[in-house]
Design an enzyme around this catalytic site. Structure first.
Site, PDB file in Angstrom:
ATOM      1  N   ASP A   1       0.855  -1.188   0.000  1.00  0.00           N
ATOM      2  CA  ASP A   1       0.000   0.000   0.000  1.00  0.00           C
ATOM      3  C   ASP A   1       0.895   1.244   0.000  1.00  0.00           C
ATOM      4  O   ASP A   1       2.098   1.148   0.181  1.00  0.00           O
ATOM      5  CB  ASP A   1      -0.922   0.012   1.228  1.00  0.00           C
TER       6      ASP A   1
ATOM      7  N   ASP B   1       1.429   4.889   1.783  1.00  0.00           N
ATOM      8  CA  ASP B   1       1.054   5.760   2.891  1.00  0.00           C
ATOM      9  C   ASP B   1       1.565   7.162   2.618  1.00  0.00           C
ATOM     10  O   ASP B   1       2.668   7.348   2.102  1.00  0.00           O
ATOM     11  CB  ASP B   1       1.657   5.238   4.199  1.00  0.00           C
TER      12      ASP B   1
ATOM     13  N   ASP C   1       9.481   3.641  13.148  1.00  0.00           N
ATOM     14  CA  ASP C   1      10.132   2.516  13.815  1.00  0.00           C
ATOM     15  C   ASP C   1      11.557   2.275  13.296  1.00  0.00           C
ATOM     16  O   ASP C   1      12.529   2.493  14.006  1.00  0.00           O
ATOM     17  CB  ASP C   1       9.253   1.256  13.802  1.00  0.00           C
TER      18      ASP C   1
END
Ligand code: ATP
Ligand code: MG
Length: 450
Positions: A49, A51, A129
């Site tokens: 996907d 983002d 992260d």
């Protein structure tokens, strides 16, 4: 990194993501493609996907797009909906200064319960992260910004957590699972400092809301890398907090039937994903929890004096409920998983003309697949039963009738699952009923020949 220094071109980015990026940009906001989309394109992998991240707040985004929904509590996000395609648009996250409970909140272990402090791009990067996930594709000039050495790590194949690993895992323990998932998906190594605290902090996963864990587990096991993820999770002690009932059996007998079953499930799931065949959580959980279920049924039978058959039904509810405390399996999957379990009992009792009826059960195929796996890992009587069914299922209509008629089952046997295991499949050759079946008697072939 300017446009001519990297390989990402707009052609590789989805039309909907581009629309969102351009509209934000034309309205005076900053707009970047970020995270997995950029990382995967640079690695030559097709992104799952796209983002988007921007300095517009969710409310400002909502004003720009009619097809926008603001979602999330822990992270407020905008979803721009194009039919089935959804582009996730986040607002730059900032640092948590003097805490205002409404926008940011952590629990005693340091886990962030709310994270809605907005900031600038460099702060946003620090809150991501891994460094390889802190790559931003700028729609205004098609350049890429890399933070914390993301580009270098990407080239070296290194997964490195941004900031102090222990703090970052405490903020969100799911990052430990993400480390494993990205390591196998991207074929990267988890950098030493990033890997160091995982084993010790693994138990923190118990506190993650079960609904979120359900989603994470799907990503771990339904994306073609289930076996590799399972093995790495074992190495880092991340499997036990998610599947405590399975882990208890693995601990008792690390190379036993349960381990063989878990490995077989992971392998077959990977194979199906790689062949583009459908995979379903009902089968996955039914198979994974099959031996815990047997164990629980035996325990209940001993404790309560119920027959094993009745104890089995009581155990189904218990085992599923206990699993749902860590991973909330939606009912649309847990109910069919129970059907798959019940059908296991019927396989033994239906070798004969009843087999046709059993085949019509909507969960027959999944249940049969589990029987085959059990046959693979257990051998003995289960393998014999699996072989009978395999022969029956793979035969054509006329052959099936012959196989069913030669079926060796008498209709009312095996009400009790203990007896099912102890009794022989058929009377002895002299017609007497044997009291125990030799465990290794009859290879699948021998059974098929019967
Ligand atoms: P994939 O979509 O292939 O699973 P991804 O990196 O895009 O990988 P997403 O879950 O889609 O992962 O998240 C998008 C981005 O948001 C990540 O790349 C990362 O920058 C950030 N992110 C996601 N989850 C976390 C987290 N738990 N902690 C910090 N940053 C996160
Ligand atoms: Mg993503």
């Amino acid at each position: 990194m300017p446009r001519d220094a990297h390989t990402i071109s707009r052609k590789q980015i989805s039309e909907n993501a581009l629309k969102v990026l351009y509209r934000l940009n034309k309205s005076g906001f900053k707009a970047y493609l970020v995270g997995g989309g950029v990382r995967d394109l640079l690695l030559g992998i097709e992104p799952k996907d796209f983002d988007v991240v921007t300095n517009a707040t969710p409310e400002e985004i909502k004003k720009l797009f009619r097809n926008c929904r603001v979602v999330g509590r822990r992270f407020r996000l905008a979803h721009i909906v194009f039919g089935r395609d959804v582009i996730e648009v986040a607002t730059f996250r900032g640092h948590h200064g003097e805490s205002n409970e409404k926008v940011s909140k952590a629990n005693a272990e340091g886990r962030l319960l709310r994270d809605n402090v907005y900031g600038e791009i460099d702060e946003d990067a620090e809150r991501r992260d891994f460094t390889v996930n802190a790559l931003y594709y700028d729609i205004s000039d098609y350049s890429i910004r890399s933070y914390g050495g993301g580009m270098t790590d990407l080239k070296a194949g290194t997964l490195r957590l941004i900031g102090d690993p222990e703090t970052r895992y405490r903020e969100d323990p799911v990052r430990m699972l993400r480390a494993v998932r990205f390591a196998t998906k991207l074929n990267m190594g988890i950098e030493t400092v990033t890997a160091a605290p995982i084993k010790q902090l693994a138990p923190l996963l118990k506190d993650i809301p079960a609904a979120r864990m359900y989603e994470e587990v799907l990503k771990l096991f339904f994306a073609g890398k289930a076996l590799a993820n399972f093995e790495l999770m074992q190495e880092y002690k991340l499997f036990a907090p998610l599947f405590p009932q399975v882990a208890a059996l693995l601990k008792d007998d690390p190379k036993g039937t349960t381990m063989k079953m878990v490995q077989a499930i992971m392998k077959s799931t990977d194979q199906r994903v790689n062949e583009d065949k459908p995979v379903t959580p009902s089968f996955f959980y039914a198979a994974l929890l099959w031996y815990p279920l047997r164990q629980r049924a035996e325990d209940i039978a001993v404790e309560s004096g119920l027959t094993l058959y009745d104890a089995f039904f009581a155990a189904m509810g218990d085992v599923m409920e206990q699993q749902c405390q860590t991973i909330s399996i939606p009912r649309r999957f847990s109910t069919p998983a129970k059907d798959i379990w019940q059908l296991q009992l019927r396989f033994d009792r239906s070798q004969g003309t009843r087999a046709f009826k059993l085949m019509e059960h909507p969960k027959f195929r999944a249940a049969y697949d589990l029987l085959l796996l059990r046959g693979e890992v257990e051998a003995g009587n289960v393998a014999k039963s699996a072989a009978w069914w395999q022969q029956f299922v793979e035969a054509d209509e006329t052959e099936r009738l012959a196989i069913a008629r030669s079926g060796t089952k008498s209709p009312n046997r095996n009400r009790n699952a203990t007896q099912r295991r102890r009794r022989p499949r058929a009377p002895n050759a002299d017609g007497s009923a044997a009291t125990s079946a030799p465990k290794t008697s009859g290879t699948p072939k021998a059974k098929a020949a019967e």
